[in-house]
Design a protein around this motif. Structure first.
Motif, PDB file in Angstrom:
ATOM      1  N   THR A  44      48.946  60.782  14.537  1.00 52.25           N
ATOM      2  CA  THR A  44      48.095  61.172  15.659  1.00 52.25           C
ATOM      3  C   THR A  44      46.637  60.831  15.382  1.00 52.25           C
ATOM      4  OG1 THR A  44      49.623  62.976  16.199  1.00 52.25           O
ATOM      5  CG2 THR A  44      47.399  63.092  17.124  1.00 52.25           C
ATOM      6  N   SER A  45      46.187  61.075  14.142  1.00 53.60           N
ATOM      7  CA  SER A  45      44.804  60.757  13.783  1.00 53.60           C
ATOM      8  C   SER A  45      44.550  59.263  13.824  1.00 53.60           C
ATOM      9  CB  SER A  45      44.483  61.302  12.390  1.00 53.60           C
ATOM     10  OG  SER A  45      44.656  62.703  12.350  1.00 53.60           O
ATOM     11  N   TYR A  48      44.868  58.175  17.727  1.00 52.68           N
ATOM     12  CA  TYR A  48      43.853  58.786  18.590  1.00 52.68           C
ATOM     13  C   TYR A  48      42.676  59.234  17.729  1.00 52.68           C
ATOM     14  CZ  TYR A  48      47.663  58.902  21.974  1.00 52.68           C
ATOM     15  OH  TYR A  48      48.691  58.554  22.808  1.00 52.68           O
ATOM     16  N   PRO A  50      38.741  60.173  16.546  1.00 52.70           N
ATOM     17  CA  PRO A  50      37.779  61.047  17.243  1.00 52.70           C
ATOM     18  C   PRO A  50      36.974  60.331  18.327  1.00 52.70           C
ATOM     19  CG  PRO A  50      37.746  61.483  14.889  1.00 52.70           C
ATOM     20  CD  PRO A  50      38.627  60.297  15.085  1.00 52.70           C
ATOM     21  N   TYR A  52      37.898  57.858  20.171  1.00 60.85           N
ATOM     22  CA  TYR A  52      38.753  57.638  21.334  1.00 60.85           C
ATOM     23  C   TYR A  52      38.947  58.935  22.110  1.00 60.85           C
ATOM     24  CZ  TYR A  52      42.776  56.185  24.125  1.00 60.85           C
ATOM     25  OH  TYR A  52      43.622  55.911  25.168  1.00 60.85           O
ATOM     26  N   GLN A  53      39.064  60.058  21.381  1.00 62.39           N
ATOM     27  CA  GLN A  53      39.207  61.350  22.045  1.00 62.39           C
ATOM     28  C   GLN A  53      37.962  61.682  22.858  1.00 62.39           C
ATOM     29  OE1 GLN A  53      40.451  64.418  19.281  1.00 62.39           O
ATOM     30  NE2 GLN A  53      41.760  62.995  18.160  1.00 62.39           N
ATOM     31  N   ARG A  54      36.782  61.384  22.295  1.00 59.42           N
ATOM     32  CA  ARG A  54      35.544  61.641  23.030  1.00 59.42           C
ATOM     33  C   ARG A  54      35.460  60.756  24.272  1.00 59.42           C
ATOM     34  NH1 ARG A  54      33.345  62.168  17.710  1.00 59.42           N
ATOM     35  NH2 ARG A  54      32.766  59.965  17.686  1.00 59.42           N
ATOM     36  N   GLN A  57      37.835  62.192  26.879  1.00 58.36           N
ATOM     37  CA  GLN A  57      37.291  63.390  27.504  1.00 58.36           C
ATOM     38  C   GLN A  57      36.165  63.040  28.480  1.00 58.36           C
ATOM     39  OE1 GLN A  57      38.284  66.523  27.360  1.00 58.36           O
ATOM     40  NE2 GLN A  57      39.998  66.052  25.991  1.00 58.36           N
ATOM     41  N   GLU A 186      35.450  71.247  19.746  1.00 58.00           N
ATOM     42  CA  GLU A 186      36.480  70.857  20.710  1.00 58.00           C
ATOM     43  C   GLU A 186      35.883  70.496  22.067  1.00 58.00           C
ATOM     44  OE1 GLU A 186      40.045  73.695  18.845  1.00 58.00           O
ATOM     45  OE2 GLU A 186      39.043  74.233  20.721  1.00 58.00           O
TER      46      GLU A 186
END
Length: 448
Positions: A44-45, A48, A50, A52-54, A57, A186
């Motif tokens: 997962t890390s 995806y 950090p 890409y997560q930002r 979002q 988060e």
């Protein structure tokens, strides 16, 4: 199926005992369950990260275009540039997470800068060993919908057209700081705002007496909470100590007094207590600048607040005066009186150069609309902290009818030569000791 593989192992054991599965098939499935369980987190890390997560979002919030990464509002930089800016610490606060407390809800004001800020409030309810607290955990969703403090926060957002959200967290007292810093990460918050207690403890008891007011700044429990939050927070963090920010410096009665009433009972009339609204909603921000990342973050925050036309800002850069050399020996030969606080930011050539360049660049980059309301000064002194306190006493608290003044400081605990640890930094401690008539905001910069 859960990535933990618990249900799978239970089913496999039942199948093996019922002789539906052979030993070889059982072993294959058990190995598969273990591999997938341990591989979930690293995969997962890797898939995806950090950044890409930002990006995901920001795209979900409608802030950027997915293909180009360009923002859809306010700004012309790409997402990659914005991500690089976040690593250095944002110069503009766009996402704010605030710790909501019953004993410290200060007035909000309508101004244009708040329209583009997303505010997320976290209300914390203490979890104890009692059964009622365990039941409370299972009802967190209902608490978030009906909590009076959270609802008041939402109504405030609607009144001032703010993008607000909120939640209730039920956690043990020793997890308050971890909960807030985790939620800030988060939510990808640019700023975590922590109000100082008004009751002298982590408790939000509505009974505020003379004793609690005198001891609130000496609360060991709350100091530990703030220190832990500052230590573990990855985003820019500010601690707000409220001193008459609602617009009046008059002291309220600190103790109950006994009175003999001429008439009592249901028919007795009581004189209503009327508090008129503050007509002058202006504020003045005084910021002593001693250098360092924390002070630079505080300058950015002060200038962003200055976009409100009713706010004026004075930023003073304090430097230590030396005759020939800027070494420790030179400062010692100047015989700084014992007991003075020695700030070593001006004794380091590299740090001083960076701070000087930052201070000059900030002045030159100041928008024309802010120049009439923002003042920059540089003062060279043998005792910059004491001079900053003296200047603060003349800068703030002069207009008793305004909305309240603010002293904004960088925490900068590493820039003061002392062996004594301090929660807010020694400069803030000195300001509080002198009882300057202004609220205090202590800022700690985002960690790399």
């Amino acid at each position: 199926m859960s990535c933990k593989g618990l249900v799978e192992l239970i089913v496999l054991n039942i199948g093996l005992q019922a002789k539906i599965l052979g030993t070889r098939v059982f072993t294959i499935f058990v190995v598969m369950a273990l591999i997938t369980t341990f591989a979930t987190t690293p995969l997962t890390s890797a898939l995806y990260p950090p950044w890409y997560q930002r990006k995901l979002q920001a795209w979900k919030r409608g802030e950027i275009d997915w293909e180009s990464g360009a923002p859809l509002r306010n700004g012309d930089s790409s997402f990659e540039e914005d991500r690089h800016q976040q690593k250095r610490g944002p110069s503009e606060i766009r996402s704010l997470l605030i710790y909501l407390r019953l004993d410290n809800i200060f007035d909000a004001e309508t101004n244009n800068i708040l329209y583009r800020i997303q505010v997320h409030g976290v209300r914390i309810v203490q979890l104890t060993a009692r059964t009622t607290s365990v039941m409370t955990v299972s009802e967190v969703g209902e608490l978030s919908a009906f909590d009076p403090v959270l609802n008041a926060f939402r109504v405030l957002g609607q009144l001032y057209n703010l993008a607000v959200s909120g939640e209730v967290a039920v956690v043990p007292e020793d997890s308050y700081a971890e909960t807030l810093t985790t939620r800030a990460s988060e939510e990808f918050s640019d700023l975590l705002l922590l109000p100082w207690t008004e009751t002298g403890s982590l408790s939000e008891s509505p009974m505020v007496s003379k004793n609690t007011i005198e001891q609130k700044l000496r609360s060991d429990a709350y100091s530990r909470f703030i220190a832990e939050a500052l230590e573990t927070s990855n985003c820019t963090t500010a601690v707000f100590i409220n001193k008459a920010f609602s617009g009046s410096l008059e002291q309220s009665p600190l103790a109950l007094t006994r009175r003999i009433l001429a008439k009592s009972g249901r028919g007795a009339r009581r004189d209503p207590i009327t508090e008129l609204p503050t007509l002058d909603r202006s504020h003045h921000i005084f910021m002593p600048f001693f250098g360092g990342a924390d002070a630079q973050a505080a300058v950015h925050l002060a200038l962003q607040l200055a976009e409100n036309p009713e706010i004026t800002v004075t930023i003073v850069h304090y430097q230590i005066r030396v005759e020939i050399s800027s070494s420790d020996d030179a400062i010692t030969t100047r015989r700084i009186p014992e007991g003075k606080i020695r700030v070593r930011s001006s004794c380091d050539k590299t740090v001083t150069g960076d701070d000087d360049d930052f201070f000059v660049a900030t002045q030159h980059a100041l928008p024309d609309a802010l120049r009439p309301r923002v003042t920059f000064r540089t003062i060279i002194s043998y005792d910059p902290v004491q001079d900053a306190v003296a200047d603060a006493q003349t800068e703030v608290g002069q207009n008793l009818g305004n909305g309240g003044d603010i002293i904004m400081l960088g925490r900068n605990v590493e820039l003061v030569e002392t062996q004594i640890s301090s929660c807010l930094g020694l400069v803030a401690d000195v300001m509080l000791e002198k009882d300057v008539k202004a609220s205090i905001v202590v800022v700690q910069a985002r960690k790399e």
